[in-house]
Design a protein around this motif. Sequence first.
Motif, PDB file in Angstrom:
ATOM      1  N   TYR A  44      10.829   3.063  -3.650  1.00 62.69           N
ATOM      2  CA  TYR A  44      10.168   3.495  -4.879  1.00 62.69           C
ATOM      3  C   TYR A  44      10.738   4.829  -5.363  1.00 62.69           C
ATOM      4  CZ  TYR A  44       6.514  -0.046  -4.235  1.00 62.69           C
ATOM      5  OH  TYR A  44       5.830  -1.240  -4.102  1.00 62.69           O
ATOM      6  N   HIS A  45      10.735   5.000  -6.673  1.00 63.66           N
ATOM      7  CA  HIS A  45      11.074   6.287  -7.258  1.00 63.66           C
ATOM      8  C   HIS A  45       9.775   6.990  -7.639  1.00 63.66           C
ATOM      9  CE1 HIS A  45      15.142   4.412  -8.652  1.00 63.66           C
ATOM     10  NE2 HIS A  45      15.094   4.619  -7.345  1.00 63.66           N
ATOM     11  N   GLU A 102       9.685  -0.184 -14.358  1.00 60.39           N
ATOM     12  CA  GLU A 102      11.031  -0.588 -13.938  1.00 60.39           C
ATOM     13  C   GLU A 102      11.861   0.634 -13.564  1.00 60.39           C
ATOM     14  OE1 GLU A 102      11.682  -4.769 -16.429  1.00 60.39           O
ATOM     15  OE2 GLU A 102      12.377  -2.874 -17.281  1.00 60.39           O
ATOM     16  N   SER A 103      11.707   1.727 -14.311  1.00 66.43           N
ATOM     17  CA  SER A 103      12.466   2.946 -14.010  1.00 66.43           C
ATOM     18  C   SER A 103      12.012   3.573 -12.697  1.00 66.43           C
ATOM     19  CB  SER A 103      12.310   3.960 -15.154  1.00 66.43           C
ATOM     20  OG  SER A 103      11.015   4.536 -15.169  1.00 66.43           O
ATOM     21  N   ASN A 163      10.528  -1.810  -0.181  1.00 64.52           N
ATOM     22  CA  ASN A 163      11.054  -1.352  -1.465  1.00 64.52           C
ATOM     23  C   ASN A 163      11.248   0.164  -1.488  1.00 64.52           C
ATOM     24  OD1 ASN A 163      11.776  -1.802  -4.267  1.00 64.52           O
ATOM     25  ND2 ASN A 163       9.840  -0.808  -4.789  1.00 64.52           N
ATOM     26  N   SER A 212      11.088   1.715 -10.126  1.00 61.43           N
ATOM     27  CA  SER A 212      11.300   0.655  -9.124  1.00 61.43           C
ATOM     28  C   SER A 212       9.984   0.102  -8.585  1.00 61.43           C
ATOM     29  CB  SER A 212      12.173   1.170  -7.971  1.00 61.43           C
ATOM     30  OG  SER A 212      13.473   1.449  -8.421  1.00 61.43           O
TER      31      SER A 212
END
Length: 289
Positions: A269-270, A242-243, A267, A245
């Motif tokens: 993304y991190h 979740e952190s 999306n 993404s």
Amino acid sequence: MRYFYYVHTGHRIGLDRFHRAVAIVTELQKEIDITLLCSDFRIAAEAKEFGIKRSVGVDLVRNIPQIAHHGDKIIFDSAEINPTLLEDMTQFFSTFIRISDDVSDTKHDKEFLISPYLEGEGICKAVIVNERYYEALPKTIPLSLFYGDDDYEKDLEANQSLFAPLHMDLLMGFYHFLGYDNALKESFKTIYDSESYDEVIRKSDILVSGSPQAVLQNLISGGKPIYLQRVDYTNDFIPLFESLSIPIITELSQEQLMQTINKAISNSYHTFEKSNTKVIEFIRKTFNL
């Protein structure tokens, strides 16, 4: 005094921890003689193919002291731990480093800890992925599925009708049954055997996977991973994903599959900090190398 790395792996839990072990052990063995202890004899026999110089199969975690000696040093990568075992291990080994994926875990005062969540004295906060995945490859596979290295209940076969309309490629797992691909060939565009693991993970643009390590490997390879939370797998990685993404599928349905794949296309993304060197330095310092 000797060095060991124990990893819990096998046909019921897959190779996620083993892939992490390979990333660490292949670096450590450049300067120390370290033995990989595997809870599965099959992967212990295959470990050389992954670059491991010395590996031994161990039936049960409690059998480790039959191989190691009092005062040896060990890295312990397993969720099999309990308060009694932890106390025994920290007394038996002169240095005990444990790798944990549990966000609610706590550190024993006689151990050292590597965790993606925790911080503090004697703790290394890090996510470990093999160095080679940081080298991106052209994304020649638009959409692929890697359910995991294990599928003991044949969930893929039972749910293949959900995947068929998506025209996905499929990467078979290390512990999949001989000839299992024959039962799945009508539902996937291309089926790769487990020996193509690296290629498929690194070349997949969108990867749907129930393997947390494969998700991380695809992410740092420049892919767009989707995590499929299997009912038989721990949900320890949910907070981390979740952190970052990373889209998560919690219900294996065609509707959620389609929605999540569409989300992944655009999306944002991190990424996480490359921390392999940090981990190796933490181990070196802890082991007094």
